[in-house]
Design a protein around this motif. Structure first.
Motif, mmCIF file in Angstrom:
data_model
loop_
_atom_site.group_PDB
_atom_site.id
_atom_site.type_symbol
_atom_site.label_atom_id
_atom_site.label_comp_id
_atom_site.label_asym_id
_atom_site.label_seq_id
_atom_site.Cartn_x
_atom_site.Cartn_y
_atom_site.Cartn_z
ATOM 1 N N TYR A 1 43.422 31.001 42.882
ATOM 2 C CA TYR A 1 44.681 31.195 42.151
ATOM 3 C C TYR A 1 44.814 30.242 40.959
ATOM 4 O O TYR A 1 45.070 30.662 39.829
ATOM 5 C CB TYR A 1 45.863 31.030 43.104
ATOM 6 C CG TYR A 1 47.204 31.057 42.410
ATOM 7 C CD1 TYR A 1 47.829 32.262 42.116
ATOM 8 C CD2 TYR A 1 47.843 29.868 42.042
ATOM 9 C CE1 TYR A 1 49.063 32.288 41.481
ATOM 10 C CE2 TYR A 1 49.070 29.890 41.402
ATOM 11 C CZ TYR A 1 49.675 31.098 41.128
ATOM 12 O OH TYR A 1 50.887 31.109 40.482
ATOM 13 N N SER B 1 46.612 41.530 53.904
ATOM 14 C CA SER B 1 45.681 42.662 53.989
ATOM 15 C C SER B 1 45.872 43.446 55.286
ATOM 16 O O SER B 1 45.347 44.545 55.436
ATOM 17 C CB SER B 1 44.237 42.155 53.898
ATOM 18 O OG SER B 1 43.969 41.224 54.945
ATOM 19 N N LEU C 1 45.809 41.890 41.676
ATOM 20 C CA LEU C 1 45.826 41.615 43.120
ATOM 21 C C LEU C 1 44.676 40.659 43.413
ATOM 22 O O LEU C 1 43.502 41.036 43.360
ATOM 23 C CB LEU C 1 45.673 42.902 43.925
ATOM 24 C CG LEU C 1 45.658 42.718 45.452
ATOM 25 C CD1 LEU C 1 46.973 42.124 45.942
ATOM 26 C CD2 LEU C 1 45.370 44.032 46.162
ATOM 27 N N ASP D 1 41.505 46.217 41.327
ATOM 28 C CA ASP D 1 42.527 45.241 41.701
ATOM 29 C C ASP D 1 43.325 44.700 40.511
ATOM 30 O O ASP D 1 44.100 43.749 40.662
ATOM 31 C CB ASP D 1 41.891 44.067 42.456
ATOM 32 C CG ASP D 1 41.418 44.472 43.838
ATOM 33 O OD1 ASP D 1 41.934 45.472 44.369
ATOM 34 O OD2 ASP D 1 40.515 43.806 44.387
ATOM 35 N N PHE D 2 43.129 45.267 39.330
ATOM 36 C CA PHE D 2 44.000 44.905 38.207
ATOM 37 C C PHE D 2 44.255 46.144 37.356
ATOM 38 O O PHE D 2 43.408 47.023 37.228
ATOM 39 C CB PHE D 2 43.425 43.751 37.377
ATOM 40 C CG PHE D 2 42.121 44.035 36.690
ATOM 41 C CD1 PHE D 2 42.086 44.437 35.357
ATOM 42 C CD2 PHE D 2 40.917 43.878 37.358
ATOM 43 C CE1 PHE D 2 40.885 44.681 34.716
ATOM 44 C CE2 PHE D 2 39.704 44.125 36.732
ATOM 45 C CZ PHE D 2 39.690 44.528 35.408
ATOM 46 N N LYS E 1 51.198 38.813 49.794
ATOM 47 C CA LYS E 1 50.917 40.000 50.594
ATOM 48 C C LYS E 1 49.935 39.661 51.712
ATOM 49 O O LYS E 1 49.354 38.571 51.734
ATOM 50 C CB LYS E 1 50.306 41.105 49.716
ATOM 51 C CG LYS E 1 51.230 41.638 48.633
ATOM 52 C CD LYS E 1 50.505 42.673 47.769
ATOM 53 C CE LYS E 1 51.430 43.288 46.737
ATOM 54 N NZ LYS E 1 52.387 44.225 47.358
ATOM 55 N N LYS F 1 42.630 38.570 45.973
ATOM 56 C CA LYS F 1 42.361 38.605 47.406
ATOM 57 C C LYS F 1 41.762 37.307 47.941
ATOM 58 O O LYS F 1 41.481 37.211 49.129
ATOM 59 C CB LYS F 1 41.435 39.787 47.717
ATOM 60 C CG LYS F 1 42.085 41.143 47.438
ATOM 61 C CD LYS F 1 41.158 42.287 47.755
ATOM 62 C CE LYS F 1 41.847 43.626 47.525
ATOM 63 N NZ LYS F 1 40.957 44.785 47.784
ATOM 64 N N GLU G 1 53.969 37.743 44.050
ATOM 65 C CA GLU G 1 54.385 38.272 45.353
ATOM 66 C C GLU G 1 53.250 38.130 46.357
ATOM 67 O O GLU G 1 52.143 38.634 46.141
ATOM 68 C CB GLU G 1 54.772 39.750 45.227
ATOM 69 C CG GLU G 1 55.236 40.374 46.538
ATOM 70 C CD GLU G 1 55.511 41.864 46.410
ATOM 71 O OE1 GLU G 1 55.819 42.486 47.450
ATOM 72 O OE2 GLU G 1 55.406 42.400 45.293
ATOM 73 N N ALA H 1 49.897 39.176 44.578
ATOM 74 C CA ALA H 1 49.993 40.076 43.435
ATOM 75 C C ALA H 1 50.655 39.312 42.291
ATOM 76 O O ALA H 1 51.760 38.783 42.451
ATOM 77 C CB ALA H 1 50.805 41.314 43.791
ATOM 78 N N SER I 1 51.903 39.377 38.303
ATOM 79 C CA SER I 1 52.233 40.176 37.115
ATOM 80 C C SER I 1 52.373 39.230 35.930
ATOM 81 O O SER I 1 53.208 38.320 35.948
ATOM 82 C CB SER I 1 53.534 40.952 37.320
ATOM 83 O OG SER I 1 53.397 41.885 38.360
ATOM 84 N N GLN J 1 46.718 37.341 50.349
ATOM 85 C CA GLN J 1 46.599 37.963 49.028
ATOM 86 C C GLN J 1 47.835 37.624 48.212
ATOM 87 O O GLN J 1 48.884 37.288 48.757
ATOM 88 C CB GLN J 1 46.477 39.488 49.148
ATOM 89 C CG GLN J 1 45.276 39.969 49.920
ATOM 90 C CD GLN J 1 45.245 41.489 50.036
ATOM 91 O OE1 GLN J 1 46.215 42.177 49.714
ATOM 92 N NE2 GLN J 1 44.130 42.018 50.514
ATOM 93 N N GLN K 1 49.052 43.713 36.077
ATOM 94 C CA GLN K 1 49.226 43.242 37.460
ATOM 95 C C GLN K 1 47.853 43.040 38.096
ATOM 96 O O GLN K 1 46.980 43.903 37.992
ATOM 97 C CB GLN K 1 50.034 44.227 38.291
ATOM 98 C CG GLN K 1 50.340 43.686 39.695
ATOM 99 C CD GLN K 1 51.286 44.570 40.468
ATOM 100 O OE1 GLN K 1 50.919 45.665 40.873
ATOM 101 N NE2 GLN K 1 52.505 44.105 40.687
#
Length: 229
Positions: free
Chosen positions: A119, A142, A112, A82-83, A140, A114, A138, A43, A45, A41, A110
């Motif tokens: 991307y 799960s 997220l 998720d946003f 991450k 998944k 960033e 994140a 911004s 994942q 922001q």
């Protein structure tokens, strides 16, 4: 007199207890647990910043851009949970050289993501819709809760192994743990600011791969005290 005797009795009991406590042999050690994982994942911004001479016009233009961005995010199949909007600001800015005032409107979101394979397409679309800043990216996992648990267990195992190494030549054994302290540092990546104009792609240009996923590392540090037997 009775009061004095009571005070002396309490002092005697306290001193005796303190002496008993000091007589307990302890060993203090530290341990570290590390777990590495490929993130699944990210994140993101992002922000829109608009400048102008009239507050009303600046705010209106910024809102229009944000409306298009939020609609694009929804069309990109990002779940609504998720946003989230992070910051909305409208500030005056005075130029002392030109002796003129203008206004700066900023809105941040922001996201997220998944599915890391989306991307590049998501970022290209956000640029086309008007974002002009990436505030932070960033990585991450799960499975973060389970990974943190695994790192804690490794830290405790290392601490106990250290204690056993120290006492192995003393003819003693490591007994019960009487204190465990979590000394882990919370890692907050510093925001990285990027100008977005150079990221826009020509219509006929092939899609680029711009994300190097790598690995993230979960680290836990503990301090422990064991009774020596």
């Amino acid at each position: 007199m009775k009061k004095a005797i009571l005070i002396l009795s309490l002092l005697f009991i306290t001193m005796s207890y303190a002496q008993d406590q000091k007589q307990v042999p302890l060993i203090n050690v530290s341990g570290e647990g590390k777990v590495k994982v490929v993130p699944d994942q990210v994140a993101i911004s992002i922000s829109i910043e608009t400048k102008g001479t009239k507050a009303e016009d600046v705010k209106k233009e910024n809102d229009s851009k944000m409306d298009a961005i939020l609609k694009f995010i929804k069309k990109s199949n990002v779940a609504k949970e998720d946003f989230q909007t992070q910051r909305v600001a409208l500030n005056p800015n005075y130029d002392y050289i030109k002796k003129k005032s203008n206004y700066v409107a900023t809105q941040s979101v922001q996201i997220l993501l998944k599915d890391l394979s989306k991307y590049d397409a998501l970022m290209e679309g956000l640029v086309n819709e008007g974002i002009n800043k990436i505030d932070n990216v960033e990585f991450k996992s799960s499975k973060m809760v389970q990974l943190q648990s695994d790192a804690r267990k490794l830290a405790v195992k290392e601490a106990k192994a250290k204690a056993e190494d120290f006492v192995s030549v003393l003819g003693q054994k490591v007994g019960k743990a009487v204190l465990i302290s979590d000394n882990s540092q919370t890692y907050n990546p510093q925001p990285r600011m990027y100008a977005m104009k150079a990221m826009a792609m020509d219509a006929g240009e092939a899609q680029k791969e711009t994300l190097a996923v790598g690995e993230i590392e979960i680290t836990v540090n503990v301090s422990m005290s064991f009774i020596l037997e």
